[in-house]
Design a protein around this motif. Structure first.
Motif, PDB file in Angstrom:
ATOM      1  N   GLU A  77      48.363  69.402 -63.187  1.00  0.00           N
ATOM      2  CA  GLU A  77      48.711  68.001 -62.997  1.00  0.00           C
ATOM      3  C   GLU A  77      48.860  67.374 -64.372  1.00  0.00           C
ATOM      4  OE1 GLU A  77      46.363  65.889 -60.213  1.00  0.00           O
ATOM      5  OE2 GLU A  77      46.527  67.444 -58.712  1.00  0.00           O
ATOM      6  N   TYR A  78      49.939  66.665 -64.575  1.00  0.00           N
ATOM      7  CA  TYR A  78      50.303  66.179 -65.897  1.00  0.00           C
ATOM      8  C   TYR A  78      50.058  64.692 -66.117  1.00  0.00           C
ATOM      9  CZ  TYR A  78      52.743  70.649 -66.220  1.00  0.00           C
ATOM     10  OH  TYR A  78      53.044  71.980 -66.253  1.00  0.00           O
ATOM     11  N   GLU A  79      49.656  63.929 -65.096  1.00  0.00           N
ATOM     12  CA  GLU A  79      49.621  62.474 -65.232  1.00  0.00           C
ATOM     13  C   GLU A  79      48.702  61.984 -66.351  1.00  0.00           C
ATOM     14  OE1 GLU A  79      46.721  63.353 -61.897  1.00  0.00           O
ATOM     15  OE2 GLU A  79      48.802  63.851 -62.203  1.00  0.00           O
ATOM     16  N   LYS A  80      47.531  62.601 -66.525  1.00  0.00           N
ATOM     17  CA  LYS A  80      46.613  62.155 -67.580  1.00  0.00           C
ATOM     18  C   LYS A  80      47.192  62.416 -68.962  1.00  0.00           C
ATOM     19  CE  LYS A  80      42.441  62.593 -64.869  1.00  0.00           C
ATOM     20  NZ  LYS A  80      41.175  63.303 -64.681  1.00  0.00           N
ATOM     21  N   VAL A  81      47.785  63.581 -69.145  1.00  0.00           N
ATOM     22  CA  VAL A  81      48.372  63.933 -70.438  1.00  0.00           C
ATOM     23  C   VAL A  81      49.575  63.044 -70.732  1.00  0.00           C
ATOM     24  CG1 VAL A  81      49.418  65.785 -71.776  1.00  0.00           C
ATOM     25  CG2 VAL A  81      47.579  66.304 -70.175  1.00  0.00           C
ATOM     26  N   VAL A  82      50.407  62.787 -69.731  1.00  0.00           N
ATOM     27  CA  VAL A  82      51.595  61.944 -69.919  1.00  0.00           C
ATOM     28  C   VAL A  82      51.178  60.539 -70.343  1.00  0.00           C
ATOM     29  CG1 VAL A  82      53.492  60.794 -68.707  1.00  0.00           C
ATOM     30  CG2 VAL A  82      53.133  63.237 -68.413  1.00  0.00           C
ATOM     31  N   ARG A  83      50.195  59.966 -69.663  1.00  0.00           N
ATOM     32  CA  ARG A  83      49.724  58.621 -70.005  1.00  0.00           C
ATOM     33  C   ARG A  83      49.124  58.579 -71.410  1.00  0.00           C
ATOM     34  NH1 ARG A  83      49.664  55.778 -65.024  1.00  0.00           N
ATOM     35  NH2 ARG A  83      49.882  57.248 -63.317  1.00  0.00           N
ATOM     36  N   GLU A  84      48.400  59.632 -71.779  1.00  0.00           N
ATOM     37  CA  GLU A  84      47.805  59.722 -73.111  1.00  0.00           C
ATOM     38  C   GLU A  84      48.888  59.758 -74.191  1.00  0.00           C
ATOM     39  OE1 GLU A  84      45.196  63.178 -74.812  1.00  0.00           O
ATOM     40  OE2 GLU A  84      44.136  62.214 -73.137  1.00  0.00           O
ATOM     41  N   VAL A  85      49.914  60.584 -73.976  1.00  0.00           N
ATOM     42  CA  VAL A  85      51.020  60.700 -74.941  1.00  0.00           C
ATOM     43  C   VAL A  85      51.775  59.368 -75.037  1.00  0.00           C
ATOM     44  CG1 VAL A  85      53.221  61.845 -75.422  1.00  0.00           C
ATOM     45  CG2 VAL A  85      51.250  63.194 -74.660  1.00  0.00           C
ATOM     46  N   LEU A  86      51.986  58.702 -73.899  1.00  0.00           N
ATOM     47  CA  LEU A  86      52.666  57.404 -73.922  1.00  0.00           C
ATOM     48  C   LEU A  86      51.881  56.405 -74.780  1.00  0.00           C
ATOM     49  CD1 LEU A  86      53.751  57.056 -70.182  1.00  0.00           C
ATOM     50  CD2 LEU A  86      55.256  57.379 -72.146  1.00  0.00           C
ATOM     51  N   ARG A  87      50.559  56.346 -74.584  1.00  0.00           N
ATOM     52  CA  ARG A  87      49.725  55.424 -75.373  1.00  0.00           C
ATOM     53  C   ARG A  87      49.781  55.751 -76.857  1.00  0.00           C
ATOM     54  NH1 ARG A  87      45.869  56.518 -71.470  1.00  0.00           N
ATOM     55  NH2 ARG A  87      45.973  55.023 -69.786  1.00  0.00           N
ATOM     56  N   GLU A  88      49.729  57.041 -77.201  1.00  0.00           N
ATOM     57  CA  GLU A  88      49.768  57.474 -78.595  1.00  0.00           C
ATOM     58  C   GLU A  88      51.047  57.036 -79.296  1.00  0.00           C
ATOM     59  OE1 GLU A  88      49.258  61.687 -78.487  1.00  0.00           O
ATOM     60  OE2 GLU A  88      47.119  61.553 -78.025  1.00  0.00           O
ATOM     61  N   HIS A  89      52.134  56.898 -78.535  1.00  0.00           N
ATOM     62  CA  HIS A  89      53.416  56.510 -79.114  1.00  0.00           C
ATOM     63  C   HIS A  89      53.707  55.015 -78.969  1.00  0.00           C
ATOM     64  CE1 HIS A  89      53.956  60.859 -79.106  1.00  0.00           C
ATOM     65  NE2 HIS A  89      54.845  60.634 -80.068  1.00  0.00           N
ATOM     66  N   GLY A  90      52.698  54.240 -78.632  1.00  0.00           N
ATOM     67  CA  GLY A  90      52.847  52.789 -78.586  1.00  0.00           C
ATOM     68  C   GLY A  90      53.362  52.230 -77.275  1.00  0.00           C
ATOM     69  N   CYS A  91      53.532  53.060 -76.275  1.00  0.00           N
ATOM     70  CA  CYS A  91      53.973  52.566 -74.973  1.00  0.00           C
ATOM     71  C   CYS A  91      52.808  51.826 -74.316  1.00  0.00           C
ATOM     72  CB  CYS A  91      54.414  53.714 -74.081  1.00  0.00           C
ATOM     73  SG  CYS A  91      55.832  54.623 -74.737  1.00  0.00           S
ATOM     74  N   ARG A  92      53.144  50.848 -73.485  1.00  0.00           N
ATOM     75  CA  ARG A  92      52.080  50.079 -72.851  1.00  0.00           C
ATOM     76  C   ARG A  92      52.348  49.915 -71.366  1.00  0.00           C
ATOM     77  NH1 ARG A  92      54.197  45.042 -72.141  1.00  0.00           N
ATOM     78  NH2 ARG A  92      55.807  44.416 -73.596  1.00  0.00           N
ATOM     79  N   PHE A  93      51.240  49.831 -70.628  1.00  0.00           N
ATOM     80  CA  PHE A  93      51.291  49.617 -69.192  1.00  0.00           C
ATOM     81  C   PHE A  93      51.780  48.198 -68.926  1.00  0.00           C
ATOM     82  CE2 PHE A  93      49.219  47.975 -65.375  1.00  0.00           C
ATOM     83  CZ  PHE A  93      49.644  48.889 -64.431  1.00  0.00           C
ATOM     84  N   VAL A  94      52.757  48.043 -68.024  1.00  0.00           N
ATOM     85  CA  VAL A  94      53.301  46.729 -67.698  1.00  0.00           C
ATOM     86  C   VAL A  94      52.732  46.231 -66.371  1.00  0.00           C
ATOM     87  CG1 VAL A  94      55.407  45.426 -67.210  1.00  0.00           C
ATOM     88  CG2 VAL A  94      55.422  47.200 -68.966  1.00  0.00           C
ATOM     89  N   ARG A  95      52.897  47.049 -65.317  1.00  0.00           N
ATOM     90  CA  ARG A  95      52.444  46.618 -63.996  1.00  0.00           C
ATOM     91  C   ARG A  95      52.444  47.806 -63.046  1.00  0.00           C
ATOM     92  NH1 ARG A  95      56.878  46.295 -60.532  1.00  0.00           N
ATOM     93  NH2 ARG A  95      58.868  46.271 -61.594  1.00  0.00           N
ATOM     94  N   ARG A  96      51.845  47.572 -61.886  1.00  0.00           N
ATOM     95  CA  ARG A  96      51.891  48.547 -60.812  1.00  0.00           C
ATOM     96  C   ARG A  96      53.259  48.465 -60.138  1.00  0.00           C
ATOM     97  NH1 ARG A  96      48.914  52.500 -60.041  1.00  0.00           N
ATOM     98  NH2 ARG A  96      48.930  52.282 -57.806  1.00  0.00           N
ATOM     99  N   GLY A  97      53.770  49.596 -59.729  1.00  0.00           N
ATOM    100  CA  GLY A  97      55.029  49.627 -59.008  1.00  0.00           C
ATOM    101  C   GLY A  97      54.764  49.870 -57.538  1.00  0.00           C
ATOM    102  N   LYS A  98      55.767  50.339 -56.832  1.00  0.00           N
ATOM    103  CA  LYS A  98      55.592  50.644 -55.403  1.00  0.00           C
ATOM    104  C   LYS A  98      54.823  51.949 -55.241  1.00  0.00           C
ATOM    105  CE  LYS A  98      59.510  48.280 -53.412  1.00  0.00           C
ATOM    106  NZ  LYS A  98      60.599  48.378 -52.458  1.00  0.00           N
TER     107      LYS A  98
END
Length: 64
Positions: free
Chosen positions: A3-24
């Motif tokens: 399962e990749y979701e934790k790693v994907v979120r970690e990599v996004l944060r490391e590159h300055g990406c930020r959580f905006v909102r919950r989707g559907k």
């Protein structure tokens, strides 16, 4: 099956990406400053192809 979701979120944060909102459903919307676009991130990423597509859409040069 990995399962990749934790790693994907970690990599996004490391590159300055930020959580905006919950989707559907179990999706989240993240903002990428690299591409200046929103990216949809699934809550349960079980495919490396999906994880790679999220990296590609966010402009991050990272492959699983």
């Amino acid at each position: 099956m990995a399962e990749y979701e934790k790693v994907v979120r970690e990599v996004l944060r490391e590159h300055g990406c930020r959580f905006v909102r919950r989707g559907k459903g179990d999706h989240d919307i993240w903002y990428s400053p690299i591409t200046r676009r929103n990216v949809t991130v699934d809550g349960k990423i079980k495919s490396r192809y999906t994880a790679n597509e999220i990296m590609k859409q966010s402009g991050i040069d990272r492959r699983f």
